[in-house]
Scaffold this motif. Structure first.
Motif, PDB file in Angstrom:
ATOM      1  N   ALA A 123     -66.840 -33.600  62.475  1.00 59.67           N
ATOM      2  CA  ALA A 123     -67.334 -32.480  63.282  1.00 59.67           C
ATOM      3  C   ALA A 123     -66.617 -31.191  62.882  1.00 59.67           C
ATOM      4  CB  ALA A 123     -67.115 -32.762  64.766  1.00 59.67           C
ATOM      5  N   ARG A 124     -67.379 -30.111  62.766  1.00 60.02           N
ATOM      6  CA  ARG A 124     -66.825 -28.807  62.386  1.00 60.02           C
ATOM      7  C   ARG A 124     -66.829 -27.858  63.587  1.00 60.02           C
ATOM      8  NH1 ARG A 124     -64.197 -29.181  57.477  1.00 60.02           N
ATOM      9  NH2 ARG A 124     -65.384 -30.575  56.126  1.00 60.02           N
ATOM     10  N   ILE A 125     -65.926 -26.900  63.546  1.00 60.64           N
ATOM     11  CA  ILE A 125     -65.852 -25.893  64.598  1.00 60.64           C
ATOM     12  C   ILE A 125     -66.864 -24.797  64.299  1.00 60.64           C
ATOM     13  CG2 ILE A 125     -64.391 -24.198  65.746  1.00 60.64           C
ATOM     14  CD1 ILE A 125     -62.011 -25.968  65.133  1.00 60.64           C
ATOM     15  N   ASP A 126     -67.685 -24.479  65.293  1.00 63.80           N
ATOM     16  CA  ASP A 126     -68.749 -23.498  65.128  1.00 63.80           C
ATOM     17  C   ASP A 126     -68.180 -22.094  64.994  1.00 63.80           C
ATOM     18  OD1 ASP A 126     -71.087 -21.677  66.090  1.00 63.80           O
ATOM     19  OD2 ASP A 126     -72.003 -23.657  65.802  1.00 63.80           O
ATOM     20  N   GLU A 127     -68.885 -21.262  64.262  1.00 66.95           N
ATOM     21  CA  GLU A 127     -68.484 -19.861  64.109  1.00 66.95           C
ATOM     22  C   GLU A 127     -68.473 -19.129  65.451  1.00 66.95           C
ATOM     23  OE1 GLU A 127     -67.381 -18.062  61.744  1.00 66.95           O
ATOM     24  OE2 GLU A 127     -67.779 -19.147  59.875  1.00 66.95           O
ATOM     25  N   GLY A 128     -69.359 -19.544  66.358  1.00 68.21           N
ATOM     26  CA  GLY A 128     -69.374 -18.918  67.674  1.00 68.21           C
ATOM     27  C   GLY A 128     -68.078 -19.135  68.432  1.00 68.21           C
ATOM     28  N   VAL A 129     -67.454 -20.294  68.250  1.00 71.75           N
ATOM     29  CA  VAL A 129     -66.171 -20.574  68.900  1.00 71.75           C
ATOM     30  C   VAL A 129     -65.081 -19.694  68.305  1.00 71.75           C
ATOM     31  CG1 VAL A 129     -64.463 -22.364  69.404  1.00 71.75           C
ATOM     32  CG2 VAL A 129     -66.900 -22.930  69.395  1.00 71.75           C
ATOM     33  N   LEU A 130     -65.113 -19.493  67.000  1.00 74.42           N
ATOM     34  CA  LEU A 130     -64.124 -18.613  66.359  1.00 74.42           C
ATOM     35  C   LEU A 130     -64.272 -17.181  66.866  1.00 74.42           C
ATOM     36  CD1 LEU A 130     -61.853 -18.294  64.315  1.00 74.42           C
ATOM     37  CD2 LEU A 130     -63.591 -17.959  62.532  1.00 74.42           C
ATOM     38  N   THR A 131     -65.507 -16.757  67.110  1.00 74.45           N
ATOM     39  CA  THR A 131     -65.727 -15.416  67.669  1.00 74.45           C
ATOM     40  C   THR A 131     -65.058 -15.275  69.034  1.00 74.45           C
ATOM     41  OG1 THR A 131     -67.841 -15.200  66.511  1.00 74.45           O
ATOM     42  CG2 THR A 131     -67.480 -13.772  68.414  1.00 74.45           C
ATOM     43  N   VAL A 132     -65.167 -16.326  69.846  1.00 72.30           N
ATOM     44  CA  VAL A 132     -64.509 -16.303  71.154  1.00 72.30           C
ATOM     45  C   VAL A 132     -62.995 -16.225  70.977  1.00 72.30           C
ATOM     46  CG1 VAL A 132     -64.123 -17.571  73.290  1.00 72.30           C
ATOM     47  CG2 VAL A 132     -66.384 -17.575  72.237  1.00 72.30           C
ATOM     48  N   GLY A 133     -62.455 -16.969  70.018  1.00 68.57           N
ATOM     49  CA  GLY A 133     -61.024 -16.935  69.775  1.00 68.57           C
ATOM     50  C   GLY A 133     -60.529 -15.562  69.369  1.00 68.57           C
ATOM     51  N   LYS A 134     -61.329 -14.853  68.580  1.00 70.12           N
ATOM     52  CA  LYS A 134     -60.939 -13.498  68.165  1.00 70.12           C
ATOM     53  C   LYS A 134     -61.036 -12.511  69.321  1.00 70.12           C
ATOM     54  CE  LYS A 134     -62.367 -14.139  63.323  1.00 70.12           C
ATOM     55  NZ  LYS A 134     -63.311 -13.717  62.243  1.00 70.12           N
ATOM     56  N   GLU A 135     -62.149 -12.538  70.058  1.00 68.48           N
ATOM     57  CA  GLU A 135     -62.307 -11.605  71.166  1.00 68.48           C
ATOM     58  C   GLU A 135     -61.356 -11.929  72.321  1.00 68.48           C
ATOM     59  OE1 GLU A 135     -66.329 -11.285  72.462  1.00 68.48           O
ATOM     60  OE2 GLU A 135     -67.086 -10.557  70.513  1.00 68.48           O
ATOM     61  N   GLY A 136     -60.989 -13.190  72.441  1.00 69.62           N
ATOM     62  CA  GLY A 136     -60.062 -13.585  73.495  1.00 69.62           C
ATOM     63  C   GLY A 136     -58.610 -13.364  73.157  1.00 69.62           C
ATOM     64  N   GLY A 137     -58.321 -12.952  71.923  1.00 70.49           N
ATOM     65  CA  GLY A 137     -56.962 -12.615  71.556  1.00 70.49           C
ATOM     66  C   GLY A 137     -56.104 -13.775  71.097  1.00 70.49           C
ATOM     67  N   LEU A 138     -56.688 -14.962  70.899  1.00 72.70           N
ATOM     68  CA  LEU A 138     -55.872 -16.091  70.442  1.00 72.70           C
ATOM     69  C   LEU A 138     -55.525 -15.956  68.970  1.00 72.70           C
ATOM     70  CD1 LEU A 138     -54.585 -18.881  70.986  1.00 72.70           C
ATOM     71  CD2 LEU A 138     -56.768 -19.899  70.302  1.00 72.70           C
ATOM     72  N   VAL A 139     -56.500 -15.581  68.146  1.00 75.07           N
ATOM     73  CA  VAL A 139     -56.273 -15.446  66.703  1.00 75.07           C
ATOM     74  C   VAL A 139     -56.597 -14.021  66.282  1.00 75.07           C
ATOM     75  CG1 VAL A 139     -56.718 -17.885  66.217  1.00 75.07           C
ATOM     76  CG2 VAL A 139     -58.620 -16.258  66.201  1.00 75.07           C
ATOM     77  N   SER A 140     -56.099 -13.657  65.127  1.00 68.88           N
ATOM     78  CA  SER A 140     -56.316 -12.304  64.615  1.00 68.88           C
ATOM     79  C   SER A 140     -57.751 -12.134  64.124  1.00 68.88           C
ATOM     80  CB  SER A 140     -55.342 -12.019  63.475  1.00 68.88           C
ATOM     81  OG  SER A 140     -55.596 -12.888  62.384  1.00 68.88           O
ATOM     82  N   ALA A 141     -58.159 -10.904  63.910  1.00 69.63           N
ATOM     83  CA  ALA A 141     -59.528 -10.609  63.468  1.00 69.63           C
ATOM     84  C   ALA A 141     -59.801 -11.152  62.075  1.00 69.63           C
ATOM     85  CB  ALA A 141     -59.773  -9.106  63.510  1.00 69.63           C
ATOM     86  N   GLU A 142     -58.765 -11.368  61.274  1.00 68.94           N
ATOM     87  CA  GLU A 142     -58.944 -11.864  59.910  1.00 68.94           C
ATOM     88  C   GLU A 142     -58.947 -13.389  59.833  1.00 68.94           C
ATOM     89  OE1 GLU A 142     -56.391  -9.868  60.809  1.00 68.94           O
ATOM     90  OE2 GLU A 142     -57.367  -7.953  60.289  1.00 68.94           O
ATOM     91  N   ALA A 143     -58.801 -14.070  60.945  1.00 69.84           N
ATOM     92  CA  ALA A 143     -58.674 -15.527  60.946  1.00 69.84           C
ATOM     93  C   ALA A 143     -59.955 -16.195  60.465  1.00 69.84           C
ATOM     94  CB  ALA A 143     -58.329 -16.014  62.339  1.00 69.84           C
ATOM     95  N   THR A 144     -59.792 -17.264  59.686  1.00 67.56           N
ATOM     96  CA  THR A 144     -60.927 -18.077  59.237  1.00 67.56           C
ATOM     97  C   THR A 144     -61.004 -19.409  59.981  1.00 67.56           C
ATOM     98  OG1 THR A 144     -59.564 -19.033  57.479  1.00 67.56           O
ATOM     99  CG2 THR A 144     -60.843 -17.051  56.947  1.00 67.56           C
ATOM    100  N   GLY A 145     -60.071 -19.625  60.896  1.00 66.11           N
ATOM    101  CA  GLY A 145     -60.039 -20.859  61.673  1.00 66.11           C
ATOM    102  C   GLY A 145     -58.963 -20.760  62.737  1.00 66.11           C
TER     103      GLY A 145
END
Length: 742
Positions: free
Chosen positions: A62-84
């Motif tokens: 199972a892979r992590i969806d790009e939509g989840v990564l978007t939430v992580g960026k907007e929520g401040g967990l990971v930086s804007a340049e994060a690929t995962g």
């Protein structure tokens, strides 16, 4: 003034505790930033995949969806340049253990609430692995259906996160009433059962995890229900219905995590070690049947794993092997790190195990909890074997994760997986054991010191819970210029609840905590010193109610002259305001040695001469007084009496095995407000007084229930319910084996 904790008040107090814990959990749901809890992005990814019809892929695929990564960026967990969601992309928090390349979280400028995305799923995937498919899909299916019912599948991500956190809170909140129920079944009184439920608040990590997006919420809920049902079986009269309930709960739990398999041992032992007077063969049959039913209901997933993957739980992630070179793994290096990680993550290690509580707090809480648990186990005289049946889960799960962590350490060179949350399903058993320590304190300490200890407990627990919330706030929303060391404005910018006010929930939490502290101290002050009664105290109707309600009644036995003569000598009757004699009033005034118990006419007329039976007097007098104060309680007792058959004849041995005597509120030798209680002294024993512990009761023959009388309450005397204040005590000196019916 003596407080009477009636059944209605007890239920109401339990409801208040449950509501208070729900408020605390929702406060945590607001406080925690987006995805700042263990594996939250992966749990969210698996839920949203089911919402969008993506199914349940094989572990590791199972892979992590790009939509989840978007939430992580907007929520401040990971930086804007994060690929995962690799931790090197994480934003850092002040004094946090994770040092990523992102900015400090409190100083990041988030998107305005109206600009937050509505995630779109299925358009692309990151390189990250969603390892949650190694677990059964039941929790994720429940969460997906919940979002569908709410129509939240098209909400902004902050609304979806809040809804899922509230779902977890609604599951975990039931741990409190389950703990109270478990404590009551093990023999604790109503007051101390509430203390056990309050103990759940003292673990900040439980509230943090219990308000996160995680399958641990269902795991914890079902574990608490299994323990409550197991306590019902252990200290009740198991039936076929209990077999079905226990098996179904075990099966449901097996659909959460693999470690729930350990509860199969708890369920089996609860039947085998049940204290009811039923044949041992039937106990074993019930235990095995419940376990088999659980395997049928919940074991299919694990059998499938063994057949398809050759492993009970195949790993959902690929890990790299370490090159030890000339060195080799050393237990002396591994064990201190593993123990520290486990203890810290049990009490409080928030986020991605990056925000531990202060270093002074962890060992203090650990030492206090261990000491109280040991005292509680010692105090549970006659019940230790049965209580031990509730404890295998935390012990065995700790051993399992320790072994797995060691193997992981040997392979990767890293200590991982030592997390205290894995034993949270058994938190009820630990809280009950801690509450039992107050029985020991009431026995060993002077009344005022025991009351002080209980007041310290009911004040400290809410303070610990409040401090846990504050520690998270001052870490992730830090502002050293503020009085409380955190900024309300910073929180408001990051809030996952549009339009919600954190101050409202924090204020509600503090307000209900203040009420709990005040009422708890009042209960501690108003309830008197208590101890287990002497072994010769004869059971009253109240002590036999559990026997009658469960239908565990021995067959009718014809009474003989010896039985009638014994009852005539020892049946308790009211004989005055000061004490109660175990003989009849005529015997007390006439024959000083009737029934082998030394009596004195002065006792019948209310004087306070020394008597070996003064402890029994308090027990008998108090057994009926609560009905005078509360009509509802009276109705409850009448209902129980109507269910029983007063023609049944029971031997004293049978009564001792199934319905142990409840203790009084007053320890022998202590004062009872208006009337002194005479201390028990062997020197006052008459020459013809029988040794009840060894021979008197055993040779008494059969005892008809209809002749077990209770004294009428005295005017002006405090009312109490012996079942509502102190534990159901087994007979002094009786071992676990002796306490069980033959």
């Amino acid at each position: 003034m003596k407080v009477v904790l009636t059944r209605k008040r007890f239920i109401g107090a339990t409801a208040v505790l449950t509501a208070a814990y729900l408020i605390l959990l929702i406060t945590w749901a607001y406080v925690t930033p987006a995805f700042r809890s263990p594996d939250a992005p992966m749990h969210y990814n698996s839920i949203m995949r089911l919402v969008n019809g993506g199914g349940w892929p094989d572990p590791g695929t199972a892979r992590i969806d790009e939509g989840v990564l978007t939430v992580g960026k907007e929520g401040g967990l990971v930086s804007a340049e994060a690929t995962g969601f690799n931790q090197r992309y994480f934003s850092t928090v002040p004094d946090g253990l994770i040092q990523g390349t992102g900015d400090q979280f409190p100083w990041i400028h988030p998107l305005p609430e109206d600009d937050r995305a509505v995630p779109e799923f299925g358009d692309g995937y990151t390189s990250g692995i969603d390892q949650m498919t190694q677990h059964p899909p039941v929790y994720y299916g429940i969460a997906a259906g919940y979002l569908k019912v709410l129509g939240a599948d098209h909400w902004q991500w902050d609304g979806q996160l809040l809804a899922l956190r509230v779902l977890s809170a609604l599951m975990v909140m039931w741990v409190v009433p389950a703990t109270v129920y478990t404590a009551r079944k093990t023999g604790l009184g109503r007051r101390l059962s509430l203390f056990a439920g309050l103990g759940i608040f003292a673990i900040p990590q439980l509230a943090h995890v219990g308000s996160s997006i995680t399958n641990d919420s269902l795991y914890i809920l079902v574990g608490a229900l299994v323990l409550a049902q197991s306590a019902r079986v252990l200290f009740g009269n198991p039936t076929k219905r209990d077999v079905v309930i226990s098996g179904l709960l075990l099966g449901l739990g097996l659909w959460t995590k693999a470690t729930f398999l350990v509860f199969g041992l708890v369920v089996g032992l609860s039947f085998v070690l049940a204290r009811a007077a039923i044949p041992a063969g039937r106990k074993w049959l019930y235990g095995v049947s419940a376990g088999m039913l659980g395997v049928v209901v919940g074991g299919l997933w694990w059998v499938r794993n063994l057949i398809v993957y050759g492993s009970l739980q195949p790993s959902g992630m690929k890990i790299a092997q370490a090159d030890w070179g000339t060195e080799s793994p050393d237990l002396r290096d591994f064990l201190p790190i593993a123990w520290t990680d486990f203890v810290e993550s049990f009490w409080g290690k928030y986020g991605w195990l990056e925000i531990p509580l202060p270093s002074w707090m962890i060992p203090t809480l650990t030492l206090c909890a261990v000491a109280m648990a040991i005292l509680g186990f010692i105090a549970a005289k006659g019940r230790r074997t049965a209580l031990s049946a509730l404890l295998p889960f935390p012990v065995l799960v700790f051993a399992i994760i320790l072994g797995q962590s060691w193997l992981n350490y040997v392979y990767t060179g890293q200590v991982a997986g030592m997390q205290g949350r894995y034993i949270f399903p058994a938190i009820s058993a630990l809280a009950v054991l801690v509450a039992w320590c107050f029985v020991s304190l009431r026995r060993q300490l002077e009344p005022r010191f025991a009351q002080i200890a209980e007041c310290v407990y009911v004040i400290s627990v809410p303070l610990i819970a409040s401090y846990g919330v504050w520690w998270m706030l001052q870490t992730v929303y830090r502002d050293n210029d503020e009085l409380l060391k955190f900024s309300w404005t910073t929180w408001d910018r990051w809030s996952i609840a549009t339009g919600a006010t954190l101050k409202l929930w924090v204020g509600a939490t503090l307000g209900i905590f203040a009420i709990i502290m005040i009422v708890g101290c009042y209960l501690a002050r108003a309830c008197k010193h208590g101890d287990t009664p002497p072994a010769h105290v004869y059971p009253t109707h109240r002590d036999i109610e559990s026997l009658e309600r469960t239908g565990n009644q021995p067959g009718h036995v014809e009474r003989d002259a010896e039985s009638d003569e014994f009852l005539k000598q020892h049946a308790p009757v009211p004989v005055g305001a000061g004490a109660v004699s175990l003989g009849s009033e005529s015997h007390a005034e006439g024959d000083a040695h009737a029934g082998g118990i030394e009596s004195d006419p002065s006792i019948a007329h209310g004087s306070h001469e020394e008597s070996d039976v003064s402890d029994a007097a308090e027990q008998v007098e108090q057994g009926d007084q609560v009905e005078q104060d509360d009509q509802a309680e009276e109705g409850d007792q009448v209902e129980h009496a109507e269910e029983s058959s007063l023609d049944d004849v029971r031997t004293v041995d049978q009564l001792r095995g199934v319905a142990p005597v409840r203790p009084t509120d007053d320890q022998p030798g202590t004062a009872n407000d208006d009337q002194p209680v005479v201390a028990h002294d062997d020197r006052t024993r008459g020459a013809h007084e029988p040794e009840f512990e060894n021979s008197g009761i055993e040779s008494a023959g059969e005892v008809p229930v209809e002749q077990i009388e209770r004294a009428e309450p005295q005017v002006g005397q405090d009312s109490t319910d012996p079942a509502s204040d102190e534990p159901d005590a087994s007979f002094d000196g009786a071992s676990d084996a002796q306490d069980k019916p033959e």
